[in-house]
Design a protein around this motif. Structure first.
Motif, mmCIF file in Angstrom:
data_model
loop_
_atom_site.group_PDB
_atom_site.id
_atom_site.type_symbol
_atom_site.label_atom_id
_atom_site.label_comp_id
_atom_site.label_asym_id
_atom_site.label_seq_id
_atom_site.Cartn_x
_atom_site.Cartn_y
_atom_site.Cartn_z
ATOM 1 N N ARG A 1 -2.672 40.698 -1.294
ATOM 2 C CA ARG A 1 -1.529 39.972 -0.785
ATOM 3 C C ARG A 1 -0.377 40.571 -1.102
ATOM 4 O O ARG A 1 -0.196 40.564 -2.556
ATOM 5 C CB ARG A 1 -1.760 38.523 -0.635
ATOM 6 N N PRO A 2 0.407 40.934 -0.607
ATOM 7 C CA PRO A 2 1.851 41.410 -1.188
ATOM 8 C C PRO A 2 2.503 40.288 -1.937
ATOM 9 O O PRO A 2 2.420 39.020 -1.434
ATOM 10 C CB PRO A 2 2.667 41.886 0.023
ATOM 11 N N GLY A 3 3.077 40.659 -3.110
ATOM 12 C CA GLY A 3 3.357 39.637 -4.006
ATOM 13 C C GLY A 3 2.754 39.270 -5.402
ATOM 14 O O GLY A 3 3.500 39.003 -6.175
ATOM 15 N N VAL A 4 1.246 39.655 -4.989
ATOM 16 C CA VAL A 4 0.481 39.415 -6.380
ATOM 17 C C VAL A 4 0.560 40.354 -7.234
ATOM 18 O O VAL A 4 -0.025 40.307 -8.626
ATOM 19 C CB VAL A 4 -0.915 39.003 -5.669
ATOM 20 N N GLY A 5 1.062 41.767 -7.108
ATOM 21 C CA GLY A 5 1.113 42.753 -8.135
ATOM 22 C C GLY A 5 0.790 44.060 -7.396
ATOM 23 O O GLY A 5 0.587 44.078 -6.162
ATOM 24 N N GLY A 6 1.099 45.093 -8.245
ATOM 25 C CA GLY A 6 0.786 46.422 -7.843
ATOM 26 C C GLY A 6 2.002 47.356 -7.942
ATOM 27 O O GLY A 6 2.851 47.226 -8.751
ATOM 28 N N GLY B 1 8.128 50.750 -9.398
ATOM 29 C CA GLY B 1 7.784 50.048 -7.906
ATOM 30 C C GLY B 1 6.772 49.148 -8.162
ATOM 31 O O GLY B 1 6.578 48.446 -6.803
ATOM 32 N N VAL B 2 6.852 48.076 -9.022
ATOM 33 C CA VAL B 2 6.071 47.330 -9.097
ATOM 34 C C VAL B 2 6.622 46.149 -8.455
ATOM 35 O O VAL B 2 7.891 45.720 -8.697
ATOM 36 C CB VAL B 2 5.624 46.720 -10.669
ATOM 37 N N ASP B 3 5.923 45.292 -7.742
ATOM 38 C CA ASP B 3 6.421 44.106 -7.162
ATOM 39 C C ASP B 3 6.351 42.789 -7.789
ATOM 40 O O ASP B 3 6.079 41.713 -7.161
ATOM 41 C CB ASP B 3 5.932 44.155 -5.625
ATOM 42 N N VAL B 4 5.781 42.885 -9.030
ATOM 43 C CA VAL B 4 6.049 41.755 -9.665
ATOM 44 C C VAL B 4 7.048 40.987 -10.434
ATOM 45 O O VAL B 4 8.071 41.709 -10.620
ATOM 46 C CB VAL B 4 5.020 41.771 -11.012
ATOM 47 N N PRO B 5 7.313 39.811 -9.679
ATOM 48 C CA PRO B 5 8.583 39.244 -10.058
ATOM 49 C C PRO B 5 8.851 39.387 -11.635
ATOM 50 O O PRO B 5 8.249 39.166 -12.378
ATOM 51 C CB PRO B 5 8.547 37.742 -9.543
ATOM 52 N N GLY B 6 10.247 39.750 -11.801
ATOM 53 C CA GLY B 6 10.563 39.757 -13.024
ATOM 54 C C GLY B 6 10.594 41.242 -13.831
ATOM 55 O O GLY B 6 11.039 41.572 -14.871
ATOM 56 N N ALA B 7 9.704 42.234 -12.849
ATOM 57 C CA ALA B 7 9.453 43.453 -13.543
ATOM 58 C C ALA B 7 10.993 44.382 -13.616
ATOM 59 O O ALA B 7 11.682 44.093 -12.882
ATOM 60 C CB ALA B 7 8.471 44.100 -12.718
ATOM 61 N N GLU B 8 10.875 45.007 -14.688
ATOM 62 C CA GLU B 8 12.091 46.025 -15.225
ATOM 63 C C GLU B 8 12.196 46.946 -13.821
ATOM 64 O O GLU B 8 11.130 47.403 -13.624
ATOM 65 C CB GLU B 8 12.274 46.482 -16.334
ATOM 66 N N PRO B 9 13.468 47.179 -13.199
ATOM 67 C CA PRO B 9 13.559 48.278 -12.386
ATOM 68 C C PRO B 9 13.459 49.574 -13.061
ATOM 69 O O PRO B 9 13.586 49.810 -14.253
ATOM 70 C CB PRO B 9 14.820 48.154 -11.710
ATOM 71 N N PRO B 10 12.773 50.685 -12.307
ATOM 72 C CA PRO B 10 12.764 51.967 -12.830
ATOM 73 C C PRO B 10 14.067 52.492 -13.224
ATOM 74 O O PRO B 10 15.032 52.226 -12.429
ATOM 75 C CB PRO B 10 11.933 52.632 -11.670
ATOM 76 N N ALA B 11 14.270 53.496 -14.022
ATOM 77 C CA ALA B 11 15.402 54.337 -14.218
ATOM 78 C C ALA B 11 15.892 54.998 -13.012
ATOM 79 O O ALA B 11 14.861 55.515 -12.140
ATOM 80 C CB ALA B 11 15.101 55.255 -15.253
ATOM 81 N N ALA B 12 17.104 55.225 -13.066
ATOM 82 C CA ALA B 12 17.755 56.060 -11.999
ATOM 83 C C ALA B 12 17.146 57.237 -11.718
ATOM 84 O O ALA B 12 16.851 58.074 -12.836
ATOM 85 C CB ALA B 12 19.095 56.021 -12.011
#
Length: 273
Positions: free
Chosen positions: A88-93, A143-154
């Motif tokens: 399910r979208p939102g659980v990770g990945g 691109g991880v959709d786990v809440p709180g994950a650090e965004p990738p570098a530009a």
């Protein structure tokens, strides 16, 4: 084992679904997409997942992650036992397709989840199983959709956004522009870089830079990856390493095996012996 019967009332509480199917050599699943993320795994055989962005191969011990709504097709080489999990979208990945190494624990979790059929967050054991599945995915915050994950570098290019430091193992990215797509076709056909540059009226260095910007690979690495994977497909079909090395353009089986080990960290026969 028998699977639980589920009702419409259970739908909002399902975090993982699954599917099991067996396929013969050359069989294809036409392009399609799902509303849930997909972890595609074969217990035997070899599969190639294709999207407009590229191709991802997965022998046993590898899987392909396909994010929700991504259009993709699947082709099987050799007799293949497909085991798929839908998360399910939102659980990770991940936010993009990736070839992923499958740990022994993740392999057993995939098999167990397909036995159960669907995992319900209200059932303690099933919720725990779903959580461990996500935990066992190789660590990568691009691109991880786990809440709180650090965004990738530009990113420094469109493909850097897709691949970070470069494509993962068992990945063959497709160029984005018609010109570089033409270049890839010529590389695949065996043309030299100098001949290709002359044909498309670009300097060799300019060609290398533009191809790398679109694929995350140099032309030489892209062609080497393509040929190594072509050889692996032949082995999955039942060919000998000697026959695979010839198809891949190597002078001897030992040269092919050495190049494969350098690129993928193991020998091609590891997956099919």
């Amino acid at each position: 084992m028998s699977q639980k019967r589920r009702s419409v009332a259970d739908e909002p509480h399902l975090v993982v679904r699954s599917a099991v199917s067996d396929h013969v050599d050359g069989q294809e699943i036409a392009e399609h997409r799902h509303d849930w993320h997909q972890l595609v795994y074969v217990r035997s055989g070899l599969m190639t997942v294709r999207t407009p962005a590229g191709a991802w191969l997965a022998p046993p011990a590898w899987a392909v992650w396909v994010p929700a709504r991504a259009r993709h097709s699947i082709r099987f080489t050799g007799r293949s036992a497909l085991r798929t999990l839908y998360l399910r979208p939102g659980v990770g990945g991940y936010g993009e397709c990736r070839a992923l190494a499958v740990s022994s624990l993740l392999r057993e979790l995939i098999v167990r989840a397909t036995d159960v059929g669907m995992l319900d967050e209200r059932v303690v054991a099933e919720a725990a199983m779903a959580a461990v599945i996500v935990t066992e995915l190789p660590v990568d915050t691009r691109g991880v959709d786990v809440p709180g994950a650090e965004p990738p570098a530009a990113p420094t290019s469109s493909q850097a956004a897709r691949y970070g430091d470069g494509p993962s193992a068992f990945t063959l990215p497709e160029p984005e522009s018609p010109l570089m797509t033409k270049v890839a076709a010529m590389l695949d056909a065996g043309a030299t870089l100098a001949a290709i540059a002359h044909r498309v009226e670009l300097g060799v260095r300019t060609l290398e830079r533009r191809f790398h910007d679109e694929t995350g690979m140099t032309p030489g690495r892209w062609r080497r990856q393509r040929m190594l994977l072509r050889g692996l497909e032949r082995i999955a079909e039942g060919a000998t390493v000697a026959a695979a090395s010839e198809v891949a353009g190597y002078e001897s089986p030992s040269a092919y095996v050495a190049a494969f080990r350098t690129t993928f960290g193991t020998t091609p026969g590891t997956y099919f012996l």
